[in-house]
Enzyme design. Structure first.
Site, PDB file in Angstrom:
ATOM      1  N   GLU A 327       6.739  26.587   8.483  1.00  0.00           N
ATOM      2  CA  GLU A 327       7.045  27.676   7.572  1.00  0.00           C
ATOM      3  C   GLU A 327       8.025  27.195   6.506  1.00  0.00           C
ATOM      4  O   GLU A 327       9.084  26.660   6.844  1.00  0.00           O
ATOM      5  CB  GLU A 327       7.673  28.858   8.300  1.00  0.00           C
ATOM      6  CG  GLU A 327       6.747  29.615   9.216  1.00  0.00           C
ATOM      7  CD  GLU A 327       7.411  30.872   9.765  1.00  0.00           C
ATOM      8  OE1 GLU A 327       6.675  31.832  10.038  1.00  0.00           O
ATOM      9  OE2 GLU A 327       8.642  30.887   9.935  1.00  0.00           O
ATOM     10  N   CYS A 328       7.691  27.386   5.242  1.00  0.00           N
ATOM     11  CA  CYS A 328       8.574  27.088   4.119  1.00  0.00           C
ATOM     12  C   CYS A 328       9.119  25.660   4.217  1.00  0.00           C
ATOM     13  O   CYS A 328       8.382  24.714   3.999  1.00  0.00           O
ATOM     14  CB  CYS A 328       9.694  28.118   4.024  1.00  0.00           C
ATOM     15  SG  CYS A 328      10.494  28.189   2.410  1.00  0.00           S
ATOM     16  N   GLY A 329      10.397  25.472   4.568  1.00  0.00           N
ATOM     17  CA  GLY A 329      10.925  24.122   4.694  1.00  0.00           C
ATOM     18  C   GLY A 329      10.156  23.294   5.700  1.00  0.00           C
ATOM     19  O   GLY A 329       9.929  22.090   5.506  1.00  0.00           O
ATOM     20  N   TYR A 331       6.991  23.637   6.347  1.00  0.00           N
ATOM     21  CA  TYR A 331       5.747  23.314   5.640  1.00  0.00           C
ATOM     22  C   TYR A 331       5.965  22.111   4.732  1.00  0.00           C
ATOM     23  O   TYR A 331       5.135  21.189   4.673  1.00  0.00           O
ATOM     24  CB  TYR A 331       5.317  24.548   4.854  1.00  0.00           C
ATOM     25  CG  TYR A 331       4.080  24.434   4.006  1.00  0.00           C
ATOM     26  CD1 TYR A 331       3.026  23.580   4.322  1.00  0.00           C
ATOM     27  CD2 TYR A 331       3.940  25.243   2.873  1.00  0.00           C
ATOM     28  CE1 TYR A 331       1.889  23.517   3.539  1.00  0.00           C
ATOM     29  CE2 TYR A 331       2.804  25.195   2.086  1.00  0.00           C
ATOM     30  CZ  TYR A 331       1.773  24.330   2.416  1.00  0.00           C
ATOM     31  OH  TYR A 331       0.644  24.277   1.638  1.00  0.00           O
ATOM     32  N   THR A 427       2.721  27.437   5.799  1.00  0.00           N
ATOM     33  CA  THR A 427       2.833  28.537   4.843  1.00  0.00           C
ATOM     34  C   THR A 427       4.199  28.471   4.175  1.00  0.00           C
ATOM     35  O   THR A 427       5.168  27.969   4.756  1.00  0.00           O
ATOM     36  CB  THR A 427       2.704  29.906   5.529  1.00  0.00           C
ATOM     37  OG1 THR A 427       3.811  30.084   6.437  1.00  0.00           O
ATOM     38  CG2 THR A 427       1.405  30.026   6.296  1.00  0.00           C
TER      39      THR A 427
END
Length: 436
Positions: A327-329, A331, A427
């Site tokens: 997720e985010c970082g 990802y 994501t």
């Protein structure tokens, strides 16, 4: 029954978090059990709440969560003497389009739960106008009840007197007035406050804030205006499926942004969470079913992550046979490379083709609704996931198969689709709940 309140303000940056932490610690110092919540998607403040109260805090979010989930989450306040919900942004600030049970505004939670609002008002550069603002907020939405206000950063006794008189004329209670006090300001970073776990002196800071607020705010009067609240049995619980039975979860200074209710939901469903630290060059537990890399600040540690060969090779080996999701970082770390704020390119794990850069900052902020084109751990293709995105990275390349069709809160399709390749998925948004 718990004395329950919402701490809100006309805008961000007025002092909601500092007042919430100070009140929580001051009442705890009196021997009361205090339970905090965070209205909205901010995942940093709950850690500060826990530091102040000694009890875990969770997010309640009217855009992403249904009423049953919110009711289930707030049950944790059943044994508390005081319940405080810290708002986000201004009291009525949310998105334009309604989500599951509201727009994400703090006022949604106040009305839904029947908790009155304590407004933090910063009257800098004004006097009687502060009363007009408070009165306008009081009258804007009939279902939201104002308990009173705390003035913050008053310039002088004369300034305080002017504002107090105007508020008295408007029929609004003033619980206290705080002069400027820089020593209790919480450090900031580009995504908001520095995380509580990064501050060795956080306990002393909260203690000083509690002492200062207790000196200037009538704590007993605040409690008298609180609602006497008892939680009602929730018709439904968490709407989050665990991604696996044994979950290898990255957890350190670079990987720490995960919603507390998510971890609780996983554990409540019987999953076991196995922590490991990429910064310590650790690898996912070999017995895990899946690996989950949450967000955080990998851009601050990109050189170290790139040099930790054991972590990178271990994660790639894990992904050959079991799912890995970021997720985010997280990802970004699953991607090919990350360029830091100084323009230095660092090789990441290469499980996905994503390349990101912080050399030219661009803010990505807001709620996200994603319809999965392929499964991720815990959620099947076609699932509608609600989450929140907040980062300053620029996408240089996102070449893999899109993971989902992603919309913002207005329904506009956005470019941050996420990615899938083999057993790796990622994501930019942080998952909050799946639509029922």
């Amino acid at each position: 029954m718990a004395a329950s309140l919402v701490i809100s303000a006309p805008a961000s940056g007025v002092g909601k978090t500092t007042l919430t932490l100070a009140l929580a610690r001051a009442w705890r110092n009196r021997g009361l059990n205090v339970q905090c919540f965070k209205s909205g998607p901010d995942y940093i403040d709950p850690a500060f709440h826990a530091a102040a109260t000694g009890r875990a805090s969770v997010n309640v979010d009217s855009w992403a969560m249904d009423r049953g989930t919110i009711a289930h989450l707030v049950i944790r306040g059943a044994d508390a003497d005081v319940v405080l919900a810290e708002g986000s942004m201004g009291l009525f600030d949310g998105v334009a389009a309604r989500g599951v049970s509201g727009t994400g505004a703090t006022a949604d939670i106040a009305e839904m739960l029947g908790w009155p609002v304590v407004l933090v008002i910063d009257p800098s550069g004004q006097a009687q106008t502060a009363a007009a603002i408070a009165a306008g907020l009081r009258d804007y939405r009939p279902g939201v009840r104002l308990a009173g206000v705390v003035l913050n950063r008053v310039a002088s006794p004369r300034h305080e007197d002017l504002v107090r008189r105007a508020l008295a004329d408007a029929g609004i209670a003033v619980f206290g007035a705080l002069p400027r006090h820089a020593e209790i300001s919480l450090p900031k970073r580009h995504l908001g406050l520095v995380q509580a776990e990064e501050q060795a002196e956080i306990g002393k800071l909260i203690d000083e804030a509690a002492r200062f607020v207790a000196e200037h705010v009538d704590l007993d009067a605040v409690l008298r205006f609180a609602a006497n609240w008892s939680p009602q049995p929730a018709a439904s619980g968490f709407n989050v499926a665990p991604p696996g039975q044994r979950i290898a979860l990255a957890r350190d200074a670079a990987f720490s942004f995960v919603y507390p209710h998510m971890l609780e939901a996983w554990r409540a469903a019987g999953a076991e969470i196995l922590l490991f630290s990429p910064l310590a060059d650790e690898t996912p537990d070999a017995s895990a079913d899946i690996c989950w890399l949450p967000g955080g600040y990998p851009e601050l540690h990109a050189g170290r992550i790139a040099s930790n060969a054991r972590f990178r090779s271990g994660l790639r080996a894990f992904a050959e046979t079991r799912p890995v999701h970021g997720e985010c970082g997280g990802y970004m770390v699953l991607g090919t490379a990350l360029t830091d704020a100084d323009g230095i390119r660092h090789e990441m794990t290469g499980l996905l083709g994503l390349e990101t850069s912080f050399a030219k900052r661009r803010m990505h902020l807001g709620y996200r609704l994603a319809e999965l084109a392929a499964p991720i751990p815990g959620h099947q293709a076609g699932a509608r996931l609600r989450g929140h995105e907040f980062h300053y990275s620029t996408i240089l390349a996102q070449p893999d198969t899109p993971l989902a069709v992603v919309q913002d809160a207005t329904g506009a399709v956005i470019a941050e689709t996420g990615s899938q390749r083999g057993l790796a998925t990622g994501t930019f948004f942080h998952l909050i709940a799946e639509d029922r």
